[in-house]
Design an enzyme around this catalytic site. Structure first.
Site, PDB file in Angstrom:
ATOM      1  N   GLU A  23      13.304 -18.022  61.564  1.00 59.36           N
ATOM      2  CA  GLU A  23      13.753 -19.274  60.959  1.00 59.36           C
ATOM      3  C   GLU A  23      12.576 -20.146  60.525  1.00 59.36           C
ATOM      4  O   GLU A  23      12.644 -20.804  59.485  1.00 59.36           O
ATOM      5  CB  GLU A  23      14.646 -20.046  61.927  1.00 59.36           C
ATOM      6  CG  GLU A  23      16.019 -19.431  62.125  1.00 59.36           C
ATOM      7  CD  GLU A  23      16.833 -19.376  60.842  1.00 59.36           C
ATOM      8  OE1 GLU A  23      16.597 -20.202  59.938  1.00 59.36           O
ATOM      9  OE2 GLU A  23      17.696 -18.486  60.734  1.00 59.36           O
ATOM     10  N   TYR A  62      18.407 -28.381  61.478  1.00 58.51           N
ATOM     11  CA  TYR A  62      18.884 -27.107  60.954  1.00 58.51           C
ATOM     12  C   TYR A  62      18.389 -25.940  61.796  1.00 58.51           C
ATOM     13  O   TYR A  62      19.166 -25.054  62.181  1.00 58.51           O
ATOM     14  CB  TYR A  62      18.436 -26.894  59.504  1.00 58.51           C
ATOM     15  CG  TYR A  62      18.448 -25.430  59.145  1.00 58.51           C
ATOM     16  CD1 TYR A  62      19.653 -24.782  58.902  1.00 58.51           C
ATOM     17  CD2 TYR A  62      17.272 -24.676  59.143  1.00 58.51           C
ATOM     18  CE1 TYR A  62      19.691 -23.420  58.648  1.00 58.51           C
ATOM     19  CE2 TYR A  62      17.304 -23.317  58.892  1.00 58.51           C
ATOM     20  CZ  TYR A  62      18.507 -22.697  58.643  1.00 58.51           C
ATOM     21  OH  TYR A  62      18.539 -21.351  58.411  1.00 58.51           O
ATOM     22  N   CYS A  70      31.016 -16.496  40.540  1.00 62.19           N
ATOM     23  CA  CYS A  70      32.288 -16.962  41.099  1.00 62.19           C
ATOM     24  C   CYS A  70      33.316 -15.848  41.233  1.00 62.19           C
ATOM     25  O   CYS A  70      34.133 -15.857  42.152  1.00 62.19           O
ATOM     26  CB  CYS A  70      32.852 -18.098  40.253  1.00 62.19           C
ATOM     27  SG  CYS A  70      31.821 -19.592  40.276  1.00 62.19           S
ATOM     28  N   ASP A 116      21.367 -25.914  55.358  1.00 61.69           N
ATOM     29  CA  ASP A 116      20.106 -25.707  54.646  1.00 61.69           C
ATOM     30  C   ASP A 116      20.402 -25.763  53.151  1.00 61.69           C
ATOM     31  O   ASP A 116      21.511 -26.134  52.736  1.00 61.69           O
ATOM     32  CB  ASP A 116      19.464 -24.381  55.058  1.00 61.69           C
ATOM     33  CG  ASP A 116      20.179 -23.169  54.468  1.00 61.69           C
ATOM     34  OD1 ASP A 116      21.353 -23.303  54.029  1.00 61.69           O
ATOM     35  OD2 ASP A 116      19.568 -22.088  54.428  1.00 61.69           O
TER      36      ASP A 116
END
Length: 490
Positions: free
Chosen positions: A102, A186, A265, A204
């Site tokens: 991370e 986060y 999409c 994020d």
């Protein structure tokens, strides 16, 4: 089905709702709309929330099904998975592995991180191994990854875990946030959910984009009102049984499908839940807008543009122009015993930009001045470092090299000098000063900007040597390789 899910289906999970779980009719009178308006203009309407438990359950199921089929196999995910498959649920290993990933992934693309992560974990597979390393070793391993303070904070955090926490990584989101340097809201949520199974959402850049489009949030995504709304949404929609995988799925969706400029999409598992998608003319969707746009802190202040579709959201303020800086840099070299040039490097301070990294002797240029003054300043600096007098007539102008940091547009004004004073060529290696050959320099704890300066200097030197010999195709090929090296390091 768990009790928690049953409670959600019955609409009783109050901690996961942002507004009353009442269904809003498609068509409402003006009086009904007026009654629905929040008394506090900062409170989002149900239009911008996940207010129906049944819809939340559908989102969780669809997204996790998509993730199970489409997720990328990444090394940090493998570490987490293997600790469970092998029935060795070492929480320390999982938490450390996710923590490293991370921190590396902050402001850095996955494709870039993978190689660094694998090398890092091979060398320091546990928090104890990292704590025992030197900062110099950490900086060298981090070189080229950018945002160098991240590596330093990982090292500081590992030493803190070993010396102050008996070698045990924090076990909750709150303790991760409070006890590890460089871990923010986060990162704590990501580590807590992925490694520890804590039911915590994450926000994020990818999640911001997905949530803003799902709930048609068009206000400035960096504002405090939008930030808090997004965190509430993330905590509302996170799956309580698979929080870590759900959060990774949400981020994966943003990285691969709900992208900034070319959203796919048609491939999105959540398109039927997406306000922005249903608002797009191509879908001929029938969806209401926010009932109180004038007072809503989440609605856009700019009109919806049909040709942008889902890319209307999120809205971000114009980026602040990077600070412009110029730095005088001197590539000082000397011949070694085997005839190969060595380059003089000095270590930067332990705080600030590129803390602890190695660089050529450099001076920040406060104002424009002549090359004569630039040479004089650099001669004084190199002389101070080596304890000798350097003749400014020996300095040669090499050129300018541009390197862009996140917030600084840096131009290195490069000179070179060959140091042949017998006192200067004596052993001058120290903790803050060292002479390195070019191959060793490129492997040392140096920034990408310095590598660009070095490669540019080599390229110019090679060009100069070519002018004194007949040109040939091999020489032109080598010029191209030097030029390619400089471009790769940009």
């Amino acid at each position: 089905m768990s009790k928690l899910r049953s409670a959600m289906q019955k609409g009783k999970r109050s901690t996961l709702t942002m507004a009353e779980t009442t269904k809003t009719p498609r068509k409402r009178t003006k009086e009904a709309v007026k009654k629905e308006e929040p008394t506090n203009p900062c409170t989002p309407t149900t239009y911008h929330t996940f207010h129906e438990p049944a819809s939340v359950l559908q989102i969780q199921k669809k997204l996790l099904n998509w993730y199970d089929k489409e997720k990328r196999e990444l090394p940090w995910r493998t570490v987490v998975k293997m600790t469970f498959i092998l029935h060795k649920p070492d929480v320390n290993i999982r938490t450390y592995a996710v923590w490293v990933s991370e921190i590396m992934l902050q402001q850095t693309q996955v494709a870039t991180v993978i190689e660094y992560y694998n090398r890092w974990m091979k060398r320091w597979p546990t928090v104890q191994d990292l704590a025992a390393a030197s900062l110099e070793e950490v900086n060298k391993m981090w070189a080229g990854l950018g945002y160098y303070s991240r590596g330093r904070r990982l090292h500081e955090g590992a030493q803190k875990v070993v010396t102050e926490m008996e070698g045990q990584m924090p076990r909750t989101v709150d303790s991760l946030l409070k006890q590890l340097p460089g871990v923010g809201r986060y990162t704590a949520g990501a580590i807590g959910s992925i490694a520890l199974g804590e039911v915590s959402g994450v926000v994020d850049g990818n999640v911001i984009r997905v949530l803003c489009r799902l709930r048609a949030i068009g206000a400035d995504s960096t504002s405090s009102a939008v930030t808090e709304a997004l965190w509430t949404l993330a905590n509302t929609v996170v799956d309580p049984e698979r929080p870590g995988e759900f959060n990774q799925a949400l981020m994966e969706l943003g990285a691969r499908v709900c992208t900034p400029k070319a959203a796919l999409c048609g491939q999105c598992p959540l398109k039927t839940h997406c306000h922005s998608y249903r608002k797009s003319p191509s879908t001929q969707g029938d969806i209401e807008d926010c009932p109180t746009p004038a007072s809503c802190t989440l609605c856009p202040t700019e009109p919806w543009l049909d040709d942008l579709g889902v890319h209307n959201f999120p809205r971000k303020p114009a980026k602040k122009a990077p600070r412009v800086e110029q730095t005088l840099t001197c590539v000082a070299r000397r011949p070694s015993e085997d005839g190969e040039d060595e380059y003089l490097l000095t270590q930067r301070p332990n705080k600030g930009l590129l803390a602890g990294m190695w660089e050529f002797p450099s001076l920040l240029l406060d104002e424009e001045n002549s090359k004569v003054k630039q040479k004089g300043a650099l001669c004084a600096e190199v002389g101070r470092i080596l304890g000798v007098e350097v003749n400014k007539d020996l300095l040669s102008y090499v050129g300018e090299v541009v390197h862009i940091f996140s917030h600084i547009h840096q131009t290195y004004i490069v000179y070179s000098v060959s140091v042949e004073d017998e006192h200067a060529t004596e052993e001058t290696q120290s903790e803050k000063l060292q002479w390195l050959t070019r191959p060793a320099l490129l492997e040392a704890a140096v920034s990408t900007g310095l590598k660009k300066v070095c490669l540019h200097h080599c390229y110019i030197s090679y060009r100069s040597s070519c002018h004194s010999t007949p040109s040939s195709r091999p020489q032109r090929k080598h010029e191209t390789l030097f030029h390619k090296d400089v471009q790769i390091s940009a």
